[in-house]
Design an enzyme around this catalytic site. Structure first.
Site, short mmCIF file in Angstrom:
data_model
loop_
_atom_site.label_atom_id
_atom_site.label_comp_id
_atom_site.label_asym_id
_atom_site.label_seq_id
_atom_site.Cartn_x
_atom_site.Cartn_y
_atom_site.Cartn_z
CG HIS B 103 -10.25 20.29 -2.27
ND1 HIS B 103 -11.36 19.81 -1.60
CD2 HIS B 103 -10.64 21.40 -2.91
CE1 HIS B 103 -12.39 20.62 -1.84
NE2 HIS B 103 -11.98 21.59 -2.63
CG HIS B 122 -14.43 18.27 0.28
ND1 HIS B 122 -13.38 18.96 0.83
CD2 HIS B 122 -15.54 18.71 0.90
CE1 HIS B 122 -13.84 19.79 1.75
NE2 HIS B 122 -15.15 19.67 1.82
#
Lengths: 820, 174
Positions: B103, B122
């Site tokens: 990511h 995250h």
């Protein structure tokens, strides 16, 4: 050989002279900013900073969260209508204050689904198609519009406006925006004048938050900044890590972790501040709960795992507790609200024991929630609580009372108009609604039942939605649609080689006998289009200029950066084509009044429609006044928060949060109504022991229309999954990855079992929309009679094991998604 | 070496909506579907062949931290203790992955009890047994896997990477 998807091991470098465009994600309400880079295929930038558009040194490893990393899913190669080919990169914008370079799995894979004739998007609709010779075949815009206009006009003249039914997008973002919405509304409401209108995800033309409107609160009153400033955030029926991911990660989570305390002290001086607390109301332990606990500690997260359909009982109980503790905001109630006594009578008539019995929530948990919402802080300042709700509440037991009970709790505690407060929806898709007024009444007519199944309408125009699986009680809807459209197919089959006049005459004859003429306007050949007589190809996000607002009313320009495939056109142009044809047909007959109803569609540019659409948002939360594309372009991905107050020196001045003035609000008393007949019948029948809750998953968007064309995503969700508690799975003999059938008297659906203890035993959770298994086959035909909004989130079903599919569970992960 | 190109993979994906199962048939069809007009993206990067460890030194569930294809790219070599997709060794349980989240590059943490990698930035999660499949998270690709070879003497070599390493334009730096 691995069957797990991995992208390329390199991406091309955008050269310094790459064209740059500013846009916003086409998907969820959060509206992350993106930058688009476009340059000719065969050319690449150099590895050194001065040699490429991102000014990155590609000879070195970039640091984490650089905001300049291009993943393979962000890149594609496109072909313009003139045959020229380009590299396109769709990169999250690190300078956008919504996402700060962050992105979800949904928006981050936008590059993957740009139209490309050698990619899974190759099946985009490129040309109008007409049903003839037993199938749908390409034709010109002229022939398609001519046939459609003839059938619409003949029906309108013979049977009146309500014989034309529609189910259309009302989105911001992809495909929608103020431009397309205005043209659609002008066509159907000013032109046709039909009441048989419905919005993409529901059977009627209604607000999903009528109760909030009646209380005086617009759907999106707060700013994302408020989530950074709140003392407590209460999520009601929302799984924000998976459905408003970047709002949750960039604005809510930092507050819970204490990262915004400095900002709180700076912006709200004179009161004590600490890390924010989170309350989540959800029948399921979601990823949102797990991530919040991992980030902020379990002591700062309260999960109220309520029984399906009992939100009203819970919220009224919290109001009662807060009132009894004398934590209500008496000044606010006195100065800013009406109708408190009626609300008080409702919350006091429900005993706490009754609420505990209905909801399954203990008194201690309710008391903790009451304290977090409203117990004054150490310095006696009121707590600032931000109430955010979405489909779990909106599509719950009874839409009107569900929303009202949340609004009442916010009014009781004075949480509107101040930093760190608010009460509104989180939102699903973005907003870009501007239309002339709907000619129908409240409660609006149930179009599925009256117009389609009931036969009141003869023409049905569907755009930007997939109702054969997405609407409530979908199996019966599908059967009715198939039967009625088949009558027109048969009539057309009898006119082989016939002229257009003969075709229209045969169609009208079939409509007279109960047939339905179906027009489907979309970007893909969706399941609903299989029944259509006319299929119209629409342009998509990036293929036209459009404007929309996000969940904090942030208005931006989404620039066109590529051609639509084939001869596909923006929805507004398609509506204008049909309007022009009807206008000239009426004028030729000397019917000037009818002709005038279809006049005013002679726009030349996207911006001309945007300007025309400003008439439809005057005084609303979306009001953008005299804003132009050039002004928005100058503001880039940060745009301006509507309503726009004024244009100062060419710059629109916006509104951070609503109700900082002395606006009055109204309490809407909302007693828990009990279960409707359809649900109670299922509850009383032992053949359907499981409560079926449903919702979205992180990796998928809406009906998965784009995701079906993202191999990475389909590798994760090849079939819709259903979460089953280990105890229930054990009794049914079901293991991970096996196919199961869920069934009730309304229909049945197959799904892939995922064994997890996220739900209580006896409760399952299924993905809401997946073309390989429509959950809505199981939903009842019940709608809230006050609003015509379905109870999508609650039905009951039996479950039986079908069996394993070879290779399925080997290629999937069954590690629970709700552990962080 | 790898390398069914992504283009061919996608081409197959388009007709194989049942996804995970159907792509088992990938290699043969992939080669057949090769198309010369899209070669710009197909790369055969000069991956080095680097010894990561001797097989005898790996213990089930214990991470062996190393780097590939250069010192700036942290990777983890793992003996999972149960067969894994693309696992090598007598138990088909030895795999290696990038330790940077696909990511936004967060430093992944491995949890042996679930066989998963977790990102603290995250909260993405990847399944080591399932070729780095993202369990949940916001990454736009599964976790890049290091392609391994086991030689006759029991040494494990890294020879390539499937998927783009976070923070790079190409896995092998210019």
């Amino acid at each position: 050989m691995s069957a797990i998807y991995h992208g390329d091991d390199r991406v091309p470098i955008p050269p310094s002279d790459a064209q740059q465009f500013s846009t916003v994600c086409s998907y969820c309400i959060v509206g992350c900013g993106y930058k688009v880079y476009k340059w000719p295929l065969g050319k690449e930038g150099g590895a050194l900073p001065h040699q490429n558009a991102l000014q990155v040194d590609y000879t070195k490893q970039q640091p984490e969260q650089s905001g300049t990393w291009i993943s393979p899913a962000m890149h594609n190669v496109i072909t313009e209508r003139n045959g020229r080919r380009f590299n396109v990169v769709v990169l999250p914008d690190k300078d956008c204050i919504v996402n700060k370079g962050n992105h979800s799995v949904r928006g981050g894979t936008h590059g993957d689904v740009l139209y490309a004739s050698d990619r899974p998007t190759a099946d985009r609709l490129t040309h109008p198609q007409l049903y003839r010779g037993g199938g749908q075949f390409p034709t010109t815009w002229d022939e398609a519009i001519e046939l459609g206009a003839r059938v619409i006009k003949a029906s309108l003249d013979k049977w009146g406006p309500d014989t034309i039914a529609m189910k259309f997008f009302d989105h911001g973002g992809g495909g929608g925006g103020f431009e397309n919405n205005w043209a659609v509304g002008k066509f159907f409401f000013t032109g046709i004048g039909t009441k048989m209108a419905s919005i993409h995800n529901r059977p009627a033309y209604n607000s999903e938050v009528f109760a909030s409107g009646d209380a005086g609160i617009a759907p999106l009153p707060s700013a994302y900044l408020d989530a950074e400033l709140a003392d407590t955030i209460m999520l009601i029926g929302a799984n924000s890590y998976e459905t408003q991911s970047i709002y949750f990660l960039e604005h809510i989570l930092p507050n819970l972790g204490g990262a915004t305390i400095d900002q709180k002290q700076r912006l709200i001086p004179g009161e004590t501040h600490a890390s924010g607390k989170l309350i989540v109301v959800d029948p399921r332990r979601t990823a949102t709960v797990a991530v919040a606990e991992a980030h902020a500690g379990k002591e700062n997260v309260l999960h109220l795992q309520i029984n399906n359909g009992t939100d009203i009982a819970l919220l009224n109980a919290l109001s009662r507790l807060i009132y009894e503790q004398r934590w209500a905001d008496q000044n606010f109630i006195t100065q800013r609200t009406n109708n408190f006594p009626a609300f008080q009578q409702v919350f006091q008539s429900q005993s706490l024991d009754e609420a505990i019995r209905l909801t399954g929530i203990s008194k201690a948990q309710m008391m903790t929630a009451a304290e977090w919402i409203a117990k004054p802080k150490a310095d006696t300042a009121r707590r600032r609580t931000l109430f955010l709700y979405e489909k779990g509440l909106i599509w719950g037991l009874k839409n009107y009372e569900n929303v009202a009970s949340a609004v009442d709790l916010a009014l009781l505690t004075g949480n509107l108009g101040k930093p760190g407060t608010g009460c509104g929806r989180l939102g699903g898709h973005q907003e870009g609604y501007s239309r002339p007024a709907y000619p129908g009444q409240r409660p609006p007519v149930n179009v599925d039942e009256v117009a389609i199944k009931g036969g009141a309408s003869k023409v049905f125009w569907v755009a930007g939605c997939n109702p054969v699986g997405g609407t409530l009680n979908a199996q019966s809807f599908r059967v009715a649609l198939a039967q009625r459209t088949a009558l027109v197919n048969q009539a057309l089959g009898s006119t082989n080689g016939g002229s257009l006049d003969e075709k229209v005459s045969a169609i009208m004859n079939a409509l007279d006998k109960g047939g339905l003429f179906l027009i489907v306007q979309d970007i893909y050949p969706i399941e609903t289009a299989q029944y259509a007589h006319l299929v119209l190809p629409a342009a998509q996000w990036g293929e036209m200029n459009l404007t929309s607002i996000n969940g904090e009313r942030r208005l931006r320009l989404y620039q066109k950066f590529m051609d639509a495939p084939g001869i596909a056109e923006p929805d507004w142009k398609i509506m204008a084509r049909m309007a022009h044809r009807l206008e000239s047909a009426y004028r030729a007959e000397g019917k000037t009044e009818m002709a005038a109803r279809f006049a005013g569609f002679a726009w030349n540019t996207d911006e001309e429609v945007f300007r025309a659409a400003s008439a439809g948002v005057k005084g609303a939360q979306e009001d953008y006044g005299e804003t132009t594309y050039a002004m928005l372009q100058a503001l880039g991905t940060n745009g301006v928060q509507t309503p726009v107050q004024e244009i100062r020196n060419g710059v629109p001045m916006g509104t951070t949060r609503l109700y900082t003035d002395d606006k009055m609000f109204t309490f809407i008393p909302a007693p828990w109504p009990g279960f409707p007949r359809q649900i109670q019948t299922l509850i009383d029948d032992a053949r359907y022991p499981f409560w079926v809750n449903n919702g979205r998953a992180n990796h998928g968007w809406q009906t998965l229309y784009d995701d079906l064309r993202k191999p990475y995503v389909m590798g994760r969700e090849p079939l819709p999954h259903v979460e089953i508690h280990p105890q229930d799975a054990g009794q049914l003999g079901i293991t991970n990855g096996e196919l199961v059938e869920l069934f009730n008297p309304y229909g049945s659906v197959t799904a892939m079992a995922v064994i997890v203890d996220a739900n209580a035993p006896g409760h399952v959770f299924m993905l809401f929309e997946h073309p390989k298994g429509w959950l809505n086959n199981l939903t009842t035909d019940y709608v809230d009679p006050a609003t015509t909004i379905p109870y999508y989130k609650g039905t009951k079903a039996g479950i039986r094991r079908i069996g394993g599919l070879p290779g399925m569970n080997e290629c999937l992960s069954f590690v629970p998604t709700n552990r962080a | 070496m790898s390398n069914v190109s992504r283009r061919n993979f996608l081409r197959l994906g388009a007709c194989a909506i049942s996804g995970a199962c159907a792509v088992n048939a990938l290699p043969a069809i992939g080669r057949a579907a090769e198309s010369p007009d899209i070669t710009t993206l197909r790369t055969t990067l000069p991956y080095p062949r680097i010894k990561l460890a001797a097989i005898g030194r790996l213990k089930a569930g214990v991470e062996h931290l190393t780097a590939y294809p250069d010192p700036a790219s942290p990777v983890v070599l793992l003996k999972l203790g149960r067969p894994a997709i693309e696992g090598i060794g007598p138990d088909q349980d030895i795999v290696a992955f990038s330790r940077r989240c696909s990511h936004m590059g967060g430093a992944l943490v491995f949890r042996a009890e679930t066989g998963t990698f977790h990102c603290p930035l995250h909260y993405a999660m990847f399944d080591a047994q399932k070729d780095g499949l993202m369990v949940i998270g916001q990454a736009t690709d599964n976790l890049p896997r290091i392609e391994l070879e086991l030689d006759a003497t029991g040494d494990i070599y890294a020879v390539g990477v499937k998927g783009l390493l976070y923070g790079r334009q190409a896995n092998v730096l210019a």
